[in-house]
Design a protein around this motif. Structure first.
Motif, PDB file in Angstrom:
ATOM      1  N   LYS A 211     -36.427  19.145  32.988  1.00  0.00           N
ATOM      2  CA  LYS A 211     -36.168  19.726  34.368  1.00  0.00           C
ATOM      3  C   LYS A 211     -36.005  18.794  35.393  1.00  0.00           C
ATOM      4  O   LYS A 211     -34.828  18.817  36.159  1.00  0.00           O
ATOM      5  CB  LYS A 211     -36.961  20.801  34.617  1.00  0.00           C
ATOM      6  N   PHE A 212     -36.826  17.949  35.313  1.00  0.00           N
ATOM      7  CA  PHE A 212     -36.648  16.823  36.545  1.00  0.00           C
ATOM      8  C   PHE A 212     -35.453  16.075  36.559  1.00  0.00           C
ATOM      9  O   PHE A 212     -34.667  15.636  37.582  1.00  0.00           O
ATOM     10  CB  PHE A 212     -37.767  16.091  36.684  1.00  0.00           C
TER      11      PHE A 212
ATOM     12  N   ARG B  29     -32.528  17.094  35.061  1.00  0.00           N
ATOM     13  CA  ARG B  29     -31.554  17.759  35.628  1.00  0.00           C
ATOM     14  C   ARG B  29     -31.535  17.816  37.303  1.00  0.00           C
ATOM     15  O   ARG B  29     -30.546  17.776  37.858  1.00  0.00           O
ATOM     16  CB  ARG B  29     -31.756  19.295  34.964  1.00  0.00           C
ATOM     17  N   ALA B  30     -32.760  17.893  37.773  1.00  0.00           N
ATOM     18  CA  ALA B  30     -32.773  18.061  39.097  1.00  0.00           C
ATOM     19  C   ALA B  30     -32.342  16.864  40.085  1.00  0.00           C
ATOM     20  O   ALA B  30     -32.057  16.875  41.015  1.00  0.00           O
ATOM     21  CB  ALA B  30     -34.568  18.534  39.857  1.00  0.00           C
ATOM     22  N   LYS B  31     -32.273  15.791  38.975  1.00  0.00           N
ATOM     23  CA  LYS B  31     -31.775  14.505  39.651  1.00  0.00           C
ATOM     24  C   LYS B  31     -30.255  14.589  39.623  1.00  0.00           C
ATOM     25  O   LYS B  31     -29.619  13.636  40.172  1.00  0.00           O
ATOM     26  CB  LYS B  31     -32.454  13.492  38.899  1.00  0.00           C
ATOM     27  N   GLY B  32     -29.866  15.582  39.042  1.00  0.00           N
ATOM     28  CA  GLY B  32     -28.181  15.500  38.944  1.00  0.00           C
ATOM     29  C   GLY B  32     -27.669  14.746  37.746  1.00  0.00           C
ATOM     30  O   GLY B  32     -26.466  14.513  38.171  1.00  0.00           O
ATOM     31  N   LEU B  33     -28.503  14.521  36.885  1.00  0.00           N
ATOM     32  CA  LEU B  33     -27.829  13.677  35.758  1.00  0.00           C
ATOM     33  C   LEU B  33     -26.981  14.778  35.080  1.00  0.00           C
ATOM     34  O   LEU B  33     -27.041  15.868  34.908  1.00  0.00           O
ATOM     35  CB  LEU B  33     -28.945  13.341  34.757  1.00  0.00           C
ATOM     36  N   SER B  34     -25.808  13.900  34.387  1.00  0.00           N
ATOM     37  CA  SER B  34     -25.069  14.918  33.380  1.00  0.00           C
ATOM     38  C   SER B  34     -25.780  15.280  32.214  1.00  0.00           C
ATOM     39  O   SER B  34     -26.693  14.748  31.787  1.00  0.00           O
ATOM     40  CB  SER B  34     -23.819  13.864  32.973  1.00  0.00           C
ATOM     41  N   PRO B  35     -25.254  16.524  31.850  1.00  0.00           N
ATOM     42  CA  PRO B  35     -26.054  17.156  30.551  1.00  0.00           C
ATOM     43  C   PRO B  35     -26.077  16.253  29.325  1.00  0.00           C
ATOM     44  O   PRO B  35     -26.861  16.085  28.674  1.00  0.00           O
ATOM     45  CB  PRO B  35     -25.161  18.494  30.193  1.00  0.00           C
TER      46      PRO B  35
ATOM     47  N   ARG C 236     -26.043  12.832  29.470  1.00  0.00           N
ATOM     48  CA  ARG C 236     -27.165  12.000  29.608  1.00  0.00           C
ATOM     49  C   ARG C 236     -28.769  12.265  29.387  1.00  0.00           C
ATOM     50  O   ARG C 236     -29.355  11.951  28.912  1.00  0.00           O
ATOM     51  CB  ARG C 236     -27.114  11.365  31.199  1.00  0.00           C
TER      52      ARG C 236
ATOM     53  N   HIS D 208     -32.814  11.305  27.552  1.00  0.00           N
ATOM     54  CA  HIS D 208     -34.149  11.801  28.040  1.00  0.00           C
ATOM     55  C   HIS D 208     -34.740  12.836  26.636  1.00  0.00           C
ATOM     56  O   HIS D 208     -35.784  12.680  26.471  1.00  0.00           O
ATOM     57  CB  HIS D 208     -34.018  12.722  29.101  1.00  0.00           C
TER      58      HIS D 208
END
Lengths: 325, 327
Positions: free
Chosen positions: A221-222, A224-230, A232, A237
């Motif tokens: 979740k973090f 995703r919260a960093k704005g990484l592409s799905p 990546r 991760h």
């Protein structure tokens, strides 16, 4: 790291020693090879000469001592049946089994990882449900039956693939390998698929479970919260975390695949170690059985060590601990 | 007065489960001005974390934003596509999570996790991204950041990990940080250090912050404004000093009363009886009715949010308007 390795190797030696004792006594207890080897018409003198020549008149501990001394010099005895060194006999058959097992493992990873990943990311999709249903079949259908069905369909009805033997082989490092020729690959296809079916299902289920578990973690979740592409998030991760259990299980499975490829080898008349050991057990060819088991033990130990090393490469937490000791 | 950085209007985030619709956030409105810290306070399950996740667009299915708007610098976040939202996340809006032991990926090095964040939003070289990561780590008070960049999360203590997480949130100098109980899992001294650090950063960079917590003492020192949530709704909001000194809503009153240090030694600790109602099955009228010492027949009608005292919004029919009892 070196200390760790040395310690692991010492432990391995102890295991081999213990194993040799168990195997030797176990095989000794199974039965007397003399009954099978020497023709019933032989007279007493001939019998005794044969027994002496094979060293079977000595007490068990002496036989073991002789075996151990010779084993340390790399001599695991001569086959009673083929009258050739047991080790040589097994090593001749090894490439066949090895390429089959590796082929099956590679297939399992190539097919299992993507399917498991997909099923984990879309747990409710129709295709995911189909994958999971398929994996249950892969788990529960008996290997020999699937093997026979494969032969029926692809060899008998369709005539696409040959059903027995290794086909043409190529030479690499002084050994014969089927995967080097097109004909050999065609021969390998069915047995490899047959052997990999169970493993594909295993990898699918492991991967799916891993993905579903990891997706719920805070660090995903973090990420995703960093704005990484799905992409990546999934492939860096999540994927790196699920590789840990997958590598462990597939690695350990590799050992048992090599050791227990007996069924597949019998169905497809694949001239590997598994077929050799079955034949040897039938005629109580003691040296071959013992040598085979010793080799398998060594292989398991080696694979475990490699798995542990890979594990520490994937998981930094393990790395630190092993360094500290 | 300049437009606030964030303005949440009548936000509704519902979870569509098999057992029914769970209205985790049901009509929440508040705004956060530039450089201000807004404390969002409530018990577990009051919907404060879901509010935070709604703002950053990370509500997991079966939940989704069912209504209302989230105006961030004039754009309605509730209406943005996932792609547009991803562009804002970690860039203009950042989030810090509760448990620092879980927020960093255990198998990736700190530098990997920081550099990927920089490169997700800025086209810079690996070296530049690394430089930025190092500077930010230094800013949040991590000694010898160059070496620490090469470490793995497990080699850090909890407090240090939270600093790393904060550094990651700060990489792009966001206008808004949503902090979901970031100091709850830390011990008091570390908590103090982190709070001081955050306060300094907000003051110097003009970053607005939503600080989600159940710990009133944290909010007291840090926040400018406070909103108290109960069962998916804000029941009271206002300037932090006002609300904490003169709580109007009985729930806020009870919350403050429950802080152990306010009790006299030897006296039985005060508490709010009962527990938060299930969001699936809210009682009619005021959700706090069953636990409220002031409840009456009138509370069967749903109270509305009203400005009872200037600058103080309360959702209650029987607010504590009389002089505060001596505490």
């Amino acid at each position: 790291m070196t200390v760790y390795l040395v310690r692991r190797i010492l432990q391995a030696l102890l295991v081999v020693l213990a194993m040799s004792l168990i195997v030797f006594i176990g095989v000794y207890a199974i039965g007397d090879p003399v009954e099978i080897l020497i023709s019933p018409d032989a007279d007493q003198i001939e019998r005794e000469r044969a027994v002496q020549a094979l060293g079977l008149d000595l007490p068990l501990w002496q036989q073991y001592a002789v075996f151990l001394t010779k084993a340390l010099q790399g001599d695991l005895g001569r086959s009673f049946v083929y009258n050739e060194p047991a080790l040589k006999l097994i090593l001749q058959r090894m490439p066949a089994t090895m390429e089959l097992a590796f082929g099956a493992t590679i297939l399992a990873l190539i097919i299992g990882l993507p399917l498991g990943l997909y099923a984990g990311l879309r747990p409710d999709g129709r295709f995911s449900r189909m994958i999971m249903a398929g994996s249950i079949l892969g788990f529960s259908l008996p290997t020999f039956w699937v093997g026979l069905m494969l032969i029926m369909v692809f060899a008998v009805y369709l005539g696409w693939l040959p059903s027995t033997g290794r086909g043409e082989t190529g030479t690499l490092l002084g050994m014969q390998w089927s995967f080097l020729t097109w004909d050999g690959l065609r021969h390998m296809a069915m047995p490899a698929i047959n052997l990999s079916l169970f493993k594909i299902s295993l990898v699918i289920r492991l991967t799916r479970a891993g993905v579903r578990e990891t997706m719920l973690m805070d660090y995903v979740k973090f990420a995703r919260a960093k704005g990484l592409s799905p992409a990546r998030v999934t492939f860096v991760h999540v994927f790196k975390n699920i590789l840990i259990p997958v590598v462990t299980v597939v690695g350990l499975e590799l050992g048992s695949t090599i050791a227990f490829s007996v069924v597949t080898e019998s169905v497809f008349a694949w001239p590997g170690m598994g077929k050799l050991i079955i034949d040897s057990i039938n005629v109580l060819d003691r040296p071959v059985i013992v040598a085979y088991l010793m080799l398998i033990v060594l292989m398991f130990i080696a694979i475990n060590l490699i798995v542990d090393l890979t594990y520490s490469m994937l998981d930094p937490r393990v790395r630190l601990e092993s360094k500290g000791t | 007065m300049t437009a606030p950085t964030l303005e949440v209007r009548d936000l509704q985030t519902h979870f569509f489960t098999r057992a029914g619709v769970v209205k985790a956030v049901d009509g929440v409105s508040f705004s956060v001005g530039r450089g201000k810290v807004m404390g969002l306070v409530g018990e577990s399950g009051s919907g404060k974390s879901v509010t935070g996740f709604s703002i950053i667009g990370l509500v997991d299915p079966p939940g989704r934003i069912a209504g209302g708007s989230i105006l961030f610098q004039g754009r309605d976040l509730a209406k943005l596509s996932e792609e547009e939202m991803r562009d804002l996340r970690g860039n203009r809006i950042a989030m810090i999570f509760q448990d620092p032991m879980m927020t960093l990926n255990p198998v990736l090095r700190i530098d990997t996790q920081m550099i990927e964040t920089v490169q997700a939003h800025k086209k810079v070289s690996h070296e530049e991204a690394r430089q930025r990561a190092r500077d930010t780590l230094g800013m949040v008070g991590i000694p010898s950041p160059d070496e620490r960049l090469k470490a793995y999360p497990h080699q850090f203590s909890g407090g240090m990990r939270q600093r790393v997480a904060i550094a990651i949130a700060l990489l792009h100098e966001p206008q808004l940080i949503v902090a979901d109980e970031p100091t709850t899992a830390l011990d008091v001294t570390i908590q103090g250090q982190i709070l001081a650090e955050v306060q300094k950063l907000c003051a110097t960079t003009g970053t607005s912050m939503i600080w989600i917590t159940h710990d009133l003492s944290v909010v007291a020192g840090l926040a400018d404004d406070i909103a108290v949530m109960y069962a998916g709704r804000i029941v009271e909001k206002g300037a932090v000093g006002e609300v904490l000194d003169k709580p109007l809503h009985p729930y806020t009153h009870g919350l403050i009363g429950s802080v152990p240090s306010r009790n006299k030694r030897g006296e039985a600790l005060r508490q709010i009886p009962g527990m938060t109602p299930s969001l699936l099955n809210l009682p009619q009228g005021c959700a706090f009715r069953a636990r409220c010492p002031r409840a009456s027949e009138a509370c069967l009608a749903e109270p509305i949010m009203a400005e009872i005292v200037p600058g103080r919004d309360v959702r209650c029919i029987h607010p504590h308007l009389e002089a505060p009892e001596a505490a």
